[in-house]
Design a protein around this motif. Structure first.
Motif, PDB file in Angstrom:
ATOM      1  N   VAL A  96       0.995  -1.250   0.155  1.00 43.26           N
ATOM      2  CA  VAL A  96       0.132  -0.117  -0.088  1.00 43.26           C
ATOM      3  C   VAL A  96       1.042   1.320   0.044  1.00 43.26           C
ATOM      4  O   VAL A  96       1.613   1.340   0.883  1.00 43.26           O
ATOM      5  CB  VAL A  96      -1.071  -0.027   1.143  1.00 43.26           C
ATOM      6  N   PRO A  97       0.750   2.251  -0.963  1.00 51.11           N
ATOM      7  CA  PRO A  97       1.795   3.378  -1.312  1.00 51.11           C
ATOM      8  C   PRO A  97       1.291   4.513   0.018  1.00 51.11           C
ATOM      9  O   PRO A  97       0.246   4.269   0.544  1.00 51.11           O
ATOM     10  CB  PRO A  97       1.435   3.722  -2.545  1.00 51.11           C
ATOM     11  N   CYS A  98       2.394   5.157   0.251  1.00 53.59           N
ATOM     12  CA  CYS A  98       2.023   6.237   0.926  1.00 53.59           C
ATOM     13  C   CYS A  98       1.488   7.411   0.296  1.00 53.59           C
ATOM     14  O   CYS A  98       2.143   8.081  -0.962  1.00 53.59           O
ATOM     15  CB  CYS A  98       3.260   6.797   1.732  1.00 53.59           C
ATOM     16  N   LEU A  99       0.056   7.628   0.656  1.00 55.27           N
ATOM     17  CA  LEU A  99      -0.627   8.791  -0.292  1.00 55.27           C
ATOM     18  C   LEU A  99      -1.135   9.930   0.626  1.00 55.27           C
ATOM     19  O   LEU A  99      -2.044   9.554   1.514  1.00 55.27           O
ATOM     20  CB  LEU A  99      -1.735   8.034  -1.259  1.00 55.27           C
ATOM     21  N   ASN A 100      -0.692  10.969   0.494  1.00 53.21           N
ATOM     22  CA  ASN A 100      -1.185  12.317   1.456  1.00 53.21           C
ATOM     23  C   ASN A 100      -1.059  11.847   2.883  1.00 53.21           C
ATOM     24  O   ASN A 100      -1.868  11.911   3.830  1.00 53.21           O
ATOM     25  CB  ASN A 100      -2.429  12.512   0.942  1.00 53.21           C
ATOM     26  N   GLY A 101       0.163  11.209   3.273  1.00 55.63           N
ATOM     27  CA  GLY A 101       0.190  10.640   4.810  1.00 55.63           C
ATOM     28  C   GLY A 101      -0.587   9.482   5.327  1.00 55.63           C
ATOM     29  O   GLY A 101      -0.755   9.330   6.442  1.00 55.63           O
ATOM     30  N   ILE A 102      -1.330   8.674   4.281  1.00 54.22           N
ATOM     31  CA  ILE A 102      -2.019   7.666   4.998  1.00 54.22           C
ATOM     32  C   ILE A 102      -1.302   6.532   4.073  1.00 54.22           C
ATOM     33  O   ILE A 102      -1.214   6.255   2.800  1.00 54.22           O
ATOM     34  CB  ILE A 102      -3.678   7.801   4.225  1.00 54.22           C
ATOM     35  N   GLY A 103      -1.149   5.175   4.742  1.00 47.94           N
ATOM     36  CA  GLY A 103      -0.701   4.321   4.078  1.00 47.94           C
ATOM     37  C   GLY A 103       0.499   3.804   4.589  1.00 47.94           C
ATOM     38  O   GLY A 103       0.856   3.847   5.824  1.00 47.94           O
ATOM     39  N   SER A 104       1.477   3.160   3.432  1.00 45.92           N
ATOM     40  CA  SER A 104       2.880   3.020   4.156  1.00 45.92           C
ATOM     41  C   SER A 104       3.695   4.112   4.238  1.00 45.92           C
ATOM     42  O   SER A 104       4.514   4.527   3.405  1.00 45.92           O
ATOM     43  CB  SER A 104       3.481   1.817   2.991  1.00 45.92           C
ATOM     44  N   CYS A 105       3.663   4.692   5.367  1.00 45.42           N
ATOM     45  CA  CYS A 105       4.253   6.027   5.515  1.00 45.42           C
ATOM     46  C   CYS A 105       4.651   6.134   7.023  1.00 45.42           C
ATOM     47  O   CYS A 105       4.520   5.208   7.947  1.00 45.42           O
ATOM     48  CB  CYS A 105       3.149   7.035   5.621  1.00 45.42           C
ATOM     49  N   PRO A 106       5.814   7.145   7.317  1.00 43.38           N
ATOM     50  CA  PRO A 106       6.263   7.260   8.696  1.00 43.38           C
ATOM     51  C   PRO A 106       5.222   8.260   9.358  1.00 43.38           C
ATOM     52  O   PRO A 106       4.633   9.117   8.796  1.00 43.38           O
ATOM     53  CB  PRO A 106       7.573   8.196   8.487  1.00 43.38           C
ATOM     54  N   TYR A 107       4.885   8.033  10.599  1.00 41.95           N
ATOM     55  CA  TYR A 107       3.783   8.710  11.190  1.00 41.95           C
ATOM     56  C   TYR A 107       4.585   9.457  12.479  1.00 41.95           C
ATOM     57  O   TYR A 107       5.274   8.589  13.335  1.00 41.95           O
ATOM     58  CB  TYR A 107       2.546   7.566  11.742  1.00 41.95           C
ATOM     59  N   GLU A 108       4.448  10.714  12.618  1.00 41.10           N
ATOM     60  CA  GLU A 108       5.029  11.432  13.883  1.00 41.10           C
ATOM     61  C   GLU A 108       3.929  11.197  14.945  1.00 41.10           C
ATOM     62  O   GLU A 108       3.107  11.811  14.993  1.00 41.10           O
ATOM     63  CB  GLU A 108       5.259  12.941  13.490  1.00 41.10           C
ATOM     64  N   LEU A 109       4.114  10.273  15.780  1.00 41.85           N
ATOM     65  CA  LEU A 109       3.213   9.844  17.053  1.00 41.85           C
ATOM     66  C   LEU A 109       2.918  10.961  17.925  1.00 41.85           C
ATOM     67  O   LEU A 109       1.821  11.116  18.243  1.00 41.85           O
ATOM     68  CB  LEU A 109       3.566   8.775  17.598  1.00 41.85           C
ATOM     69  N   CYS A 110       3.960  11.609  18.126  1.00 38.13           N
ATOM     70  CA  CYS A 110       3.628  12.786  19.168  1.00 38.13           C
ATOM     71  C   CYS A 110       2.853  13.955  18.719  1.00 38.13           C
ATOM     72  O   CYS A 110       1.776  14.252  19.605  1.00 38.13           O
ATOM     73  CB  CYS A 110       4.910  13.572  19.729  1.00 38.13           C
ATOM     74  N   SER A 111       2.749  14.146  17.346  1.00 42.11           N
ATOM     75  CA  SER A 111       1.828  15.136  16.955  1.00 42.11           C
ATOM     76  C   SER A 111       0.633  14.471  16.831  1.00 42.11           C
ATOM     77  O   SER A 111      -0.415  15.140  17.018  1.00 42.11           O
ATOM     78  CB  SER A 111       2.146  15.634  15.584  1.00 42.11           C
ATOM     79  N   LEU A 112       0.527  13.245  16.522  1.00 43.02           N
ATOM     80  CA  LEU A 112      -0.730  12.532  16.356  1.00 43.02           C
ATOM     81  C   LEU A 112      -1.500  12.407  17.951  1.00 43.02           C
ATOM     82  O   LEU A 112      -2.508  12.570  18.042  1.00 43.02           O
ATOM     83  CB  LEU A 112      -0.782  11.101  16.112  1.00 43.02           C
ATOM     84  N   ILE A 113      -0.753  12.156  18.760  1.00 47.86           N
ATOM     85  CA  ILE A 113      -1.268  12.230  20.331  1.00 47.86           C
ATOM     86  C   ILE A 113      -1.799  13.628  20.584  1.00 47.86           C
ATOM     87  O   ILE A 113      -2.781  13.782  21.204  1.00 47.86           O
ATOM     88  CB  ILE A 113      -0.280  11.885  21.293  1.00 47.86           C
TER      89      ILE A 113
END
Length: 191
Positions: A96-113
């Protein structure tokens, strides 16, 4: 869709066993199929402690409630990242590609929290602020709610199916220092 990114975060592990995670999707009985530590990553900083339940599928749209019991052996960095590698297994294996920050992507967890998961704050231990760094401790989080968005009739039909995922955790300032790594499988279904 960023709500799905928290799922592997909350399943952070560093143990060698297969651990079922109990999920509650209202009246349905969806679950993760299995969670395992990436081979060779058994003694890392993030460790999932035993839970309960038997897995199967995640409904789109819906709201799921999870319980996670984990041990964090040292304070996690304020630039915590989870790199998610996601593959759809049907009708044939494909990344699954990374498209607009969704999919196989790096996620910045602190900002998500900080932005996506304010409902997590009330579940944290008293000594843990609702922000990074996530402090060294054992966390038994009960009743974590995660919204699973409606992907619409076309994209939802394409997304329906079985998946395999690997989440690797590290600090952005030190990406070579793995803090945790977990592999798991799950299914998405339009409900």
């Amino acid at each position: 869709m960023n709500s799905l990114a928290i799922l592997p975060v909350l399943l952070s592990v560093a143990t060698a066993s297969v651990l079922p995670i109990k999920l509650n999707f209202g009246g349905a009985r969806p679950v993760l199929k299995e969670v395992v530590v990436c081979e060779g990553n058994e003694n890392l900083v993030m460790e999932l402690l035993p839970g309960g339940g038997t897995p199967e599928e995640i409904c789109m749209p819906g709201k799921m409630t999870m319980d996670v019991n984990m041990k964090i052996k040292e304070d996690l960095p304020t630039d915590l990242v989870m790199n998610l590698e996601l593959s759809k297994l049907e009708p044939f294996p494909m990344k699954v590609p990374c498209l607009n920050g969704i999919g196989s992507c790096p996620y910045e967890l602190c900002s998500l929290i900080d932005t996506e998961f304010s409902n997590l704050c009330s579940l944290l231990p008293e000594n843990q602020p609702c922000s990074c760094p996530i402090l060294a401790q054992t966390m038994n989080l009960q009743g974590i709610e995660v919204n699973v968005p409606d992907m619409g009739p076309i994209l939802g039909a394409v997304m329906e199916g079985s998946y395999e995922a690997t989440g690797t955790f590290y600090g952005a300032s030190n990406p070579d220092n793995r803090l945790g790594c977990v592999k798991f499988t799950f299914s998405l279904k339009q409900c």
